[in-house]
Write a protein that holds these residues in place. Sequence first.
Motif, PDB file in Angstrom:
ATOM      1  N   HIS A  24     -11.002 -13.900 -22.648  1.00 56.51           N
ATOM      2  CA  HIS A  24     -12.432 -13.925 -22.348  1.00 56.51           C
ATOM      3  C   HIS A  24     -12.631 -13.152 -21.047  1.00 56.51           C
ATOM      4  O   HIS A  24     -12.026 -13.489 -20.030  1.00 56.51           O
ATOM      5  CB  HIS A  24     -12.926 -15.361 -22.200  1.00 56.51           C
ATOM      6  CG  HIS A  24     -12.770 -16.157 -23.454  1.00 56.51           C
ATOM      7  ND1 HIS A  24     -13.731 -16.199 -24.433  1.00 56.51           N
ATOM      8  CD2 HIS A  24     -11.745 -16.924 -23.904  1.00 56.51           C
ATOM      9  CE1 HIS A  24     -13.320 -16.964 -25.424  1.00 56.51           C
ATOM     10  NE2 HIS A  24     -12.110 -17.402 -25.128  1.00 56.51           N
ATOM     11  N   LEU A  25     -13.462 -12.134 -21.110  1.00 59.25           N
ATOM     12  CA  LEU A  25     -13.716 -11.313 -19.926  1.00 59.25           C
ATOM     13  C   LEU A  25     -14.960 -11.800 -19.213  1.00 59.25           C
ATOM     14  O   LEU A  25     -15.967 -12.093 -19.849  1.00 59.25           O
ATOM     15  CB  LEU A  25     -13.896  -9.843 -20.325  1.00 59.25           C
ATOM     16  CG  LEU A  25     -12.680  -9.169 -20.963  1.00 59.25           C
ATOM     17  CD1 LEU A  25     -13.036  -7.770 -21.426  1.00 59.25           C
ATOM     18  CD2 LEU A  25     -11.525  -9.113 -19.978  1.00 59.25           C
TER      19      LEU A  25
ATOM     20  N   ASN B 238     -22.351  -2.045 -17.804  1.00 54.52           N
ATOM     21  CA  ASN B 238     -21.657  -3.319 -17.970  1.00 54.52           C
ATOM     22  C   ASN B 238     -20.683  -3.212 -19.141  1.00 54.52           C
ATOM     23  O   ASN B 238     -20.601  -2.163 -19.796  1.00 54.52           O
ATOM     24  CB  ASN B 238     -22.668  -4.461 -18.186  1.00 54.52           C
ATOM     25  CG  ASN B 238     -23.626  -4.150 -19.316  1.00 54.52           C
ATOM     26  OD1 ASN B 238     -23.216  -3.724 -20.396  1.00 54.52           O
ATOM     27  ND2 ASN B 238     -24.917  -4.343 -19.073  1.00 54.52           N
ATOM     28  N   LEU B 239     -19.967  -4.299 -19.408  1.00 52.50           N
ATOM     29  CA  LEU B 239     -18.968  -4.272 -20.469  1.00 52.50           C
ATOM     30  C   LEU B 239     -19.581  -4.124 -21.854  1.00 52.50           C
ATOM     31  O   LEU B 239     -18.990  -3.510 -22.742  1.00 52.50           O
ATOM     32  CB  LEU B 239     -18.107  -5.545 -20.416  1.00 52.50           C
ATOM     33  CG  LEU B 239     -17.129  -5.624 -19.256  1.00 52.50           C
ATOM     34  CD1 LEU B 239     -16.376  -6.948 -19.285  1.00 52.50           C
ATOM     35  CD2 LEU B 239     -16.142  -4.468 -19.268  1.00 52.50           C
ATOM     36  N   THR B 240     -20.766  -4.662 -22.052  1.00 52.04           N
ATOM     37  CA  THR B 240     -21.425  -4.526 -23.352  1.00 52.04           C
ATOM     38  C   THR B 240     -21.761  -3.061 -23.622  1.00 52.04           C
ATOM     39  O   THR B 240     -21.585  -2.566 -24.739  1.00 52.04           O
ATOM     40  CB  THR B 240     -22.690  -5.403 -23.406  1.00 52.04           C
ATOM     41  OG1 THR B 240     -22.308  -6.763 -23.132  1.00 52.04           O
ATOM     42  CG2 THR B 240     -23.356  -5.326 -24.758  1.00 52.04           C
ATOM     43  N   ASP B 241     -22.229  -2.347 -22.606  1.00 54.40           N
ATOM     44  CA  ASP B 241     -22.494  -0.916 -22.756  1.00 54.40           C
ATOM     45  C   ASP B 241     -21.196  -0.152 -23.014  1.00 54.40           C
ATOM     46  O   ASP B 241     -21.150   0.765 -23.835  1.00 54.40           O
ATOM     47  CB  ASP B 241     -23.173  -0.355 -21.503  1.00 54.40           C
ATOM     48  CG  ASP B 241     -24.627  -0.768 -21.396  1.00 54.40           C
ATOM     49  OD1 ASP B 241     -25.150  -1.364 -22.357  1.00 54.40           O
ATOM     50  OD2 ASP B 241     -25.232  -0.505 -20.345  1.00 54.40           O
ATOM     51  N   TYR B 242     -20.147  -0.530 -22.290  1.00 56.28           N
ATOM     52  CA  TYR B 242     -18.870   0.143 -22.503  1.00 56.28           C
ATOM     53  C   TYR B 242     -18.372  -0.088 -23.933  1.00 56.28           C
ATOM     54  O   TYR B 242     -17.826   0.812 -24.568  1.00 56.28           O
ATOM     55  CB  TYR B 242     -17.815  -0.321 -21.492  1.00 56.28           C
ATOM     56  CG  TYR B 242     -16.518   0.365 -21.746  1.00 56.28           C
ATOM     57  CD1 TYR B 242     -16.347   1.697 -21.399  1.00 56.28           C
ATOM     58  CD2 TYR B 242     -15.487  -0.284 -22.411  1.00 56.28           C
ATOM     59  CE1 TYR B 242     -15.169   2.364 -21.689  1.00 56.28           C
ATOM     60  CE2 TYR B 242     -14.306   0.370 -22.704  1.00 56.28           C
ATOM     61  CZ  TYR B 242     -14.154   1.693 -22.342  1.00 56.28           C
ATOM     62  OH  TYR B 242     -13.003   2.353 -22.655  1.00 56.28           O
TER      63      TYR B 242
ATOM     64  N   PRO C 296     -11.475  -4.638 -16.161  1.00 55.31           N
ATOM     65  CA  PRO C 296     -12.181  -5.293 -17.270  1.00 55.31           C
ATOM     66  C   PRO C 296     -12.427  -4.343 -18.445  1.00 55.31           C
ATOM     67  O   PRO C 296     -12.238  -4.716 -19.605  1.00 55.31           O
ATOM     68  CB  PRO C 296     -13.496  -5.759 -16.630  1.00 55.31           C
ATOM     69  CG  PRO C 296     -13.165  -5.933 -15.180  1.00 55.31           C
ATOM     70  CD  PRO C 296     -12.188  -4.827 -14.881  1.00 55.31           C
ATOM     71  N   LYS C 297     -12.811  -3.094 -18.149  1.00 55.53           N
ATOM     72  CA  LYS C 297     -13.008  -2.123 -19.229  1.00 55.53           C
ATOM     73  C   LYS C 297     -11.685  -1.790 -19.905  1.00 55.53           C
ATOM     74  O   LYS C 297     -11.639  -1.609 -21.123  1.00 55.53           O
ATOM     75  CB  LYS C 297     -13.653  -0.834 -18.696  1.00 55.53           C
ATOM     76  CG  LYS C 297     -15.096  -0.989 -18.317  1.00 55.53           C
ATOM     77  CD  LYS C 297     -15.822   0.341 -18.183  1.00 55.53           C
ATOM     78  CE  LYS C 297     -15.299   1.232 -17.108  1.00 55.53           C
ATOM     79  NZ  LYS C 297     -16.127   2.440 -16.900  1.00 55.53           N
TER      80      LYS C 297
ATOM     81  N   ALA D 192      -8.180  -4.551 -26.180  1.00 53.17           N
ATOM     82  CA  ALA D 192      -8.473  -5.574 -27.197  1.00 53.17           C
ATOM     83  C   ALA D 192      -9.124  -4.951 -28.425  1.00 53.17           C
ATOM     84  O   ALA D 192      -8.783  -5.296 -29.570  1.00 53.17           O
ATOM     85  CB  ALA D 192      -9.371  -6.655 -26.601  1.00 53.17           C
ATOM     86  N   LEU D 193     -10.048  -4.021 -28.220  1.00 54.10           N
ATOM     87  CA  LEU D 193     -10.711  -3.370 -29.353  1.00 54.10           C
ATOM     88  C   LEU D 193      -9.744  -2.475 -30.123  1.00 54.10           C
ATOM     89  O   LEU D 193      -9.806  -2.389 -31.353  1.00 54.10           O
ATOM     90  CB  LEU D 193     -11.924  -2.573 -28.866  1.00 54.10           C
ATOM     91  CG  LEU D 193     -13.067  -3.403 -28.277  1.00 54.10           C
ATOM     92  CD1 LEU D 193     -14.135  -2.499 -27.670  1.00 54.10           C
ATOM     93  CD2 LEU D 193     -13.676  -4.325 -29.328  1.00 54.10           C
TER      94      LEU D 193
END
Length: 197
Positions: free
Chosen positions: A16-17, A96-100, A175-176, A182-183
């Motif tokens: 979980h990030l 943010n991470l969602t955009d990344y 984090p990125k 993970a992806l």
Amino acid sequence: AGAAAVGVEMSSKSIHLPGFQGALINPKPWLAAHDHLFLPVWRAFTHGDFNEFNILVTEDLHCWLIDFYRTGLGHILRDVVELETVIKFNLTETANLTDYQQLENSLLGQRSIEQPQEPDENNPYYKSFVVVEHLRNLTLPFTSVRDNQQVEYNLSLLLTTLNLLRYNFMRAHHPKVLLSAALLCSWLDDKIPSTHP
């Protein structure tokens, strides 16, 4: 060490990030479950440190490489996947991470290297997307797993991405980096069987 520095617990099967919704595949146990994986690869002399500081372009559009201290034999895709990580983590601004994740999902939508996607010109990451797809296309003559070049490329990209967790100068991007890894594991899960049920 890099995962701990950004507050990520790496002992379970999922991570979980901070600031990111949902659980992701933990790359550490994923790699352990795929420890049997061996692909035939081509080795070549590579630059070894492809980044935005070591590729110089003059005003008359000539390109120069500098800083050859890491040059040597390596996986033939080494320089290209390293340059892709530089583009994604160092040269592409994401809020943010969602955009990344949007950028990563677009890139992971490419099912095979020889079939580039048609990117949406309104996508805020259009330029990065087009450059990465062009880089990937340059690798076509150099991948050794002819039946699935995208697997070889993405596996190389995963290992190069995880290697970035070792570097303190990349700490702001960890984090990125973990999200990307993970992806990539999720993408590879569909293509590579694990040794553990």
